[in-house]
Design an enzyme around this catalytic site. Structure first.
Site, mmCIF file in Angstrom:
data_model
loop_
_atom_site.group_PDB
_atom_site.id
_atom_site.type_symbol
_atom_site.label_atom_id
_atom_site.label_comp_id
_atom_site.label_asym_id
_atom_site.label_seq_id
_atom_site.Cartn_x
_atom_site.Cartn_y
_atom_site.Cartn_z
ATOM 1 N N TYR A 39 0.826 -1.210 0.000
ATOM 2 C CA TYR A 39 0.000 0.000 0.000
ATOM 3 C C TYR A 39 0.865 1.267 0.000
ATOM 4 C CZ TYR A 39 -3.513 3.406 1.390
ATOM 5 O OH TYR A 39 -4.336 4.501 1.438
ATOM 6 N N HIS A 109 -0.674 -4.273 -6.077
ATOM 7 C CA HIS A 109 -0.438 -4.177 -4.635
ATOM 8 C C HIS A 109 -1.655 -4.594 -3.829
ATOM 9 C CE1 HIS A 109 -2.797 -0.806 -2.934
ATOM 10 N NE2 HIS A 109 -2.827 -0.387 -4.188
ATOM 11 N N CYS A 110 -1.367 -4.962 -2.576
ATOM 12 C CA CYS A 110 -2.389 -5.144 -1.545
ATOM 13 C C CYS A 110 -1.849 -4.400 -0.323
ATOM 14 C CB CYS A 110 -2.662 -6.631 -1.287
ATOM 15 S SG CYS A 110 -1.218 -7.602 -0.830
ATOM 16 N N ALA A 111 -2.279 -4.735 0.855
ATOM 17 C CA ALA A 111 -1.831 -3.994 2.031
ATOM 18 C C ALA A 111 -0.332 -4.189 2.281
ATOM 19 C CB ALA A 111 -2.640 -4.401 3.256
ATOM 20 N N SER A 117 -1.656 -9.617 -3.676
ATOM 21 C CA SER A 117 -0.872 -9.189 -4.840
ATOM 22 C C SER A 117 0.171 -10.241 -5.209
ATOM 23 C CB SER A 117 -0.213 -7.832 -4.576
ATOM 24 O OG SER A 117 0.566 -7.862 -3.397
#
Length: 171
Positions: A39, A109-111, A117
């Site tokens: 993130y 992306h993810c967190a 991701s």
């Protein structure tokens, strides 16, 4: 034990917690135009040296940038063992392939940049594999990315879904 069960067992066993995973902080260039990040990397993308055309946001939170030409594609996914991520494999791998072919940089992306991701990046790389041994290629990609990033697709359900589509179904 039949061949499919054996392959699944070996792949899941060999990608277990070999060393303690640590959260990656840096963005990773996966191919010429596909990047994996978290993130924070996404929030810094407008000022990045890489001129991203797209950001593929796999978090549950939607966001936008002001004064940026980056197109944000939001595909909300939950990072848990009951989420069926396989429903996204074909569309996302096709999208990433187009970005690569058209020289349009994309950040996935993810967190934390690990599970959601990471799983889509692993699915993309597996979809490009023309090798005769998908099991060995899976292990090569998984361990190479984990060595680079410190943590990579730690969710066992996500690994299982990738193995079923790109390894077991290919044999």
């Amino acid at each position: 034990m039949d061949k499919k069960s054996l392959y699944k067992y070996l792949l899941l066993r060999s990608t277990g917690d070999i060393h303690r995973a640590k959260s990656p902080t840096m963005m990773t260039r996966v191919t010429n135009n596909v990047y994996l990040g978290n993130y924070k990397n996404a929030m810094e993308a407008p000022s990045s040296e890489v001129k991203f055309k797209y950001i593929l946001n796999l978090t549950m939170d939607k966001y936008s940038f002001t004064n940026s030409n980056i197109n944000i594609i939001h595909v909300p996914m939950v990072d848990d063992t009951s989420t069926d991520i396989s429903i996204y494999f074909d569309d996302i791998t096709a999208f990433l392939s187009k970005c690569d072919q058209r020289n349009e940089p994309v950040l996935v992306h993810c967190a934390a940049g690990v599970n959601r991701s990471g799983a889509m990046i692993l699915a993309y790389l597996m979809s490009k594999n023309k090798e005769s041994s998908p099991m060995l290629y899976f292990l090569y990609v998984y361990h190479s990315m984990r060595d680079l990033r410190g943590a990579f697709v730690e969710n066992p359900s996500f690994k299982r879904q990738i193995i079923e589509k790109y390894v077991i179904d290919k044999n």
